[in-house]
Write an enzyme that holds these catalytic residues in place. Structure first.
Site, PDB file in Angstrom:
ATOM      1  N   GLY A 124       0.802  -1.214   0.000  1.00  0.00           N
ATOM      2  CA  GLY A 124       0.000   0.000   0.000  1.00  0.00           C
ATOM      3  C   GLY A 124       0.832   1.259   0.000  1.00  0.00           C
ATOM      4  O   GLY A 124       1.913   1.303  -0.590  1.00  0.00           O
TER       5      GLY A 124
ATOM      6  N   GLY B 125       2.215   4.972   2.256  1.00  0.00           N
ATOM      7  CA  GLY B 125       2.596   5.472   3.562  1.00  0.00           C
ATOM      8  C   GLY B 125       4.088   5.358   3.754  1.00  0.00           C
ATOM      9  O   GLY B 125       4.813   4.826   2.899  1.00  0.00           O
TER      10      GLY B 125
ATOM     11  N   ILE C 252       5.914   3.542   5.855  1.00  0.00           N
ATOM     12  CA  ILE C 252       6.472   2.191   5.972  1.00  0.00           C
ATOM     13  C   ILE C 252       6.522   1.496   4.613  1.00  0.00           C
ATOM     14  O   ILE C 252       7.577   0.969   4.227  1.00  0.00           O
ATOM     15  CB  ILE C 252       5.703   1.352   7.009  1.00  0.00           C
ATOM     16  CG1 ILE C 252       5.938   1.908   8.419  1.00  0.00           C
ATOM     17  CG2 ILE C 252       6.137  -0.112   6.943  1.00  0.00           C
ATOM     18  CD1 ILE C 252       5.173   1.196   9.522  1.00  0.00           C
TER      19      ILE C 252
ATOM     20  N   GLU D 219      -4.045  -3.815  -4.396  1.00  0.00           N
ATOM     21  CA  GLU D 219      -5.318  -3.119  -4.284  1.00  0.00           C
ATOM     22  C   GLU D 219      -5.153  -1.691  -4.807  1.00  0.00           C
ATOM     23  O   GLU D 219      -5.832  -1.253  -5.708  1.00  0.00           O
ATOM     24  CB  GLU D 219      -5.705  -3.130  -2.811  1.00  0.00           C
ATOM     25  CG  GLU D 219      -6.992  -2.493  -2.439  1.00  0.00           C
ATOM     26  CD  GLU D 219      -7.263  -2.683  -0.963  1.00  0.00           C
ATOM     27  OE1 GLU D 219      -7.848  -3.728  -0.616  1.00  0.00           O
ATOM     28  OE2 GLU D 219      -6.888  -1.814  -0.152  1.00  0.00           O
TER      29      GLU D 219
ATOM     30  N   GLY E  57      -8.939  -4.102   2.299  1.00  0.00           N
ATOM     31  CA  GLY E  57      -8.575  -5.375   1.694  1.00  0.00           C
ATOM     32  C   GLY E  57      -7.621  -6.196   2.528  1.00  0.00           C
ATOM     33  O   GLY E  57      -7.128  -7.231   2.064  1.00  0.00           O
TER      34      GLY E  57
ATOM     35  N   LYS F 228       2.681   7.578  20.538  1.00  0.00           N
ATOM     36  CA  LYS F 228       2.693   8.730  21.449  1.00  0.00           C
ATOM     37  C   LYS F 228       4.040   8.895  22.138  1.00  0.00           C
ATOM     38  O   LYS F 228       4.141   8.880  23.375  1.00  0.00           O
ATOM     39  CB  LYS F 228       1.562   8.618  22.474  1.00  0.00           C
ATOM     40  CG  LYS F 228       0.178   8.743  21.845  1.00  0.00           C
ATOM     41  CD  LYS F 228      -0.911   8.879  22.889  1.00  0.00           C
ATOM     42  CE  LYS F 228      -2.272   9.126  22.229  1.00  0.00           C
ATOM     43  NZ  LYS F 228      -3.367   9.237  23.219  1.00  0.00           N
TER      44      LYS F 228
END
Length: 427
Positions: free
Chosen positions: A211, A213, A215, A234, A332, A357
């Site tokens: 995907g 991002g 990472i 996807e 997905g 955090k």
């Protein structure tokens, strides 16, 4: 009539074209860049709505301001504005596996109307849905009413996302830049370490689902020296261009379309959209094909990479809720995670930072909080990766899983997690 005549006949104003939406019918829009902004905005002033529903997915825009008795808004995967609206009770969320959305909508949608952005018509009378095929193409093929927003900024892509002028009810022209993904944050040291760990699980010749991002970007950065990779995913992410340019991707082993990258939607910068435009090495497919477990089992050495919010000792993965805020949906992830098990030589990878955090919260937890959704079940989980290493959970017992997960948790939380595991009887 020939395509040119049909074009003239079906070219309307937005005020006129929207009148094809009848009371108590359901409106379906594509995910992300495929959303028709002008047509959607027109819904706010359209007085013909009564008991209608809008099924949207990861909108890039503000949630429409329409009375719920006129238009009930239902998200199938939430973006920024939808999260806030859901928490405030202004919209609802429909649980789903992305692969199942076309079938689900076919079962529940009333007199479906698909509204989507398309690239300009070609000489044969076909529009391309460009960045999208997703859940909308199957509904179009099933005979839904089709209203298009034709936009010259939408790239023309190839595949099963073509719509003929004879199959649409009406369209408008609205030539404006399509939504672009926000700039990805610069990779942190944690991202880079995870990228290296995940890359160590990938081999030449693998088929990848990955995907977007920081990472995924870090993972892709570690794959440029690989060879003969295939991309069946996807979403087409921005970084895929660099992987192509490095020579790592040939798509030779792609069982869906040999020699081509296959996907169901794309979202990124103008550079990505220019890369996609009339690129014959890209083939768009509906989501009930790209994500369907029954079709994915033909892909050997399928490596799926997805993100998580937290993972508990059982191996249950929450990728949908952050604290008390419902953040997204299943998407997905479960589709591809299960498919990786069915694939000969497949590997399913879930990535997450070990903490959140400012290192004050561990994302490896003894158990998920009550009410937290399980995105990937303990029975389907395979590899969990943090910046501190790789835990292979598939084939491991509860006690073995617990120990493996504590080993990749942040060192400052390992003693506390071990104490909790012993209290629970897991160690």
């Amino acid at each position: 009539m020939n395509p040119t005549q049909l074009y003239r006949q079906k070219h309307r104003t937005k005020e006129d074209v929207i009148t094809n939406i009848q009371p108590e019918s359901d409106i379906i829009t594509p995910i992300l860049a495929g959303e028709p902004g002008a047509l959607m905005k027109q819904l706010e002033t359209y007085d013909g709505l009564e008991g209608n529903r809008l099924f949207q997915m990861f909108t890039t825009r503000d949630v429409l301001d329409v009375a719920p008795d006129k238009l009930k808004i239902i998200s199938m995967f939430m973006g920024v504005s939808e999260r806030k609206a859901f928490k405030e009770g202004k919209i609802d969320l429909l649980p789903n596996h992305f692969s199942d959305v076309p079938k689900l909508l076919k079962q529940i949608a009333r007199n479906p109307v698909v509204m989507a952005v398309a690239s300009p018509m070609d000489s044969n009378g076909y529009f391309s849905l460009g960045t999208n095929a997703d859940h909308t193409i199957p509904l179009i093929k099933e005979g839904a009413t089709v209203l298009l927003e034709v936009n010259e900024y939408m790239p023309r892509t190839y595949g099963e996302n073509q719509v003929h002028i004879s199959d649409i009810t009406g369209f408008i022209e609205n030539h404006q830049p399509i939504p672009e993904a926000p700039a990805t944050p610069e990779q942190s040291e944690k991202d880079k370490m995870i990228g290296e760990h995940v890359a160590s699980l990938i081999e030449n010749g693998d088929t990848l689902q990955i995907g977007f991002g920081s990472i995924p970007n870090a993972i892709i950065d570690n794959l440029k020296d690989y060879r003969n990779l295939s991309i069946h995913t996807e979403m087409i992410p921005e970084k895929i261009i660099a992987l192509y340019e490095s020579g790592a991707v040939t798509n030779e082993n792609n069982p869906f379309k040999q020699g081509k990258m296959t996907a169901t939607f794309a979202y990124g910068s103008r550079e990505l959209y220019d890369f996609l435009h009339e690129n014959e090495n890209v083939y768009m497919l509906p989501v009930n094909k790209t994500n369907h477990v029954g079709q994915l089992d033909s892909a050997n050495n399928l490596v799926t990479v997805n993100a998580a919010v937290e993972v508990d000792f059982l191996g249950q993965v929450n990728s949908e809720m952050v604290g008390d805020m419902y953040w997204s949906s299943t998407g997905g992830q479960a589709d591809f995670q299960l498919a990786s098990h069915l694939s000969d030589g497949g590997r399913g990878v879930i990535c997450l930072h070990s903490t959140a955090k400012g290192d004050s919260i561990s994302k490896i937890v003894p158990s998920l909080n009550p009410g937290t959704p399980v995105t990937t079940s303990k029975n389907d989980v395979d590899y969990i990766v943090t910046e501190h290493g790789i835990a292979r959970l598939r084939g491991k017992t509860i006690r073995e899983r617990t120990k493996a997960l504590i080993d990749i948790a942040h060192p400052m939380f390992r003693e506390e997690l071990t104490f909790e595991a012993k209290k629970m009887g897991y160690l």
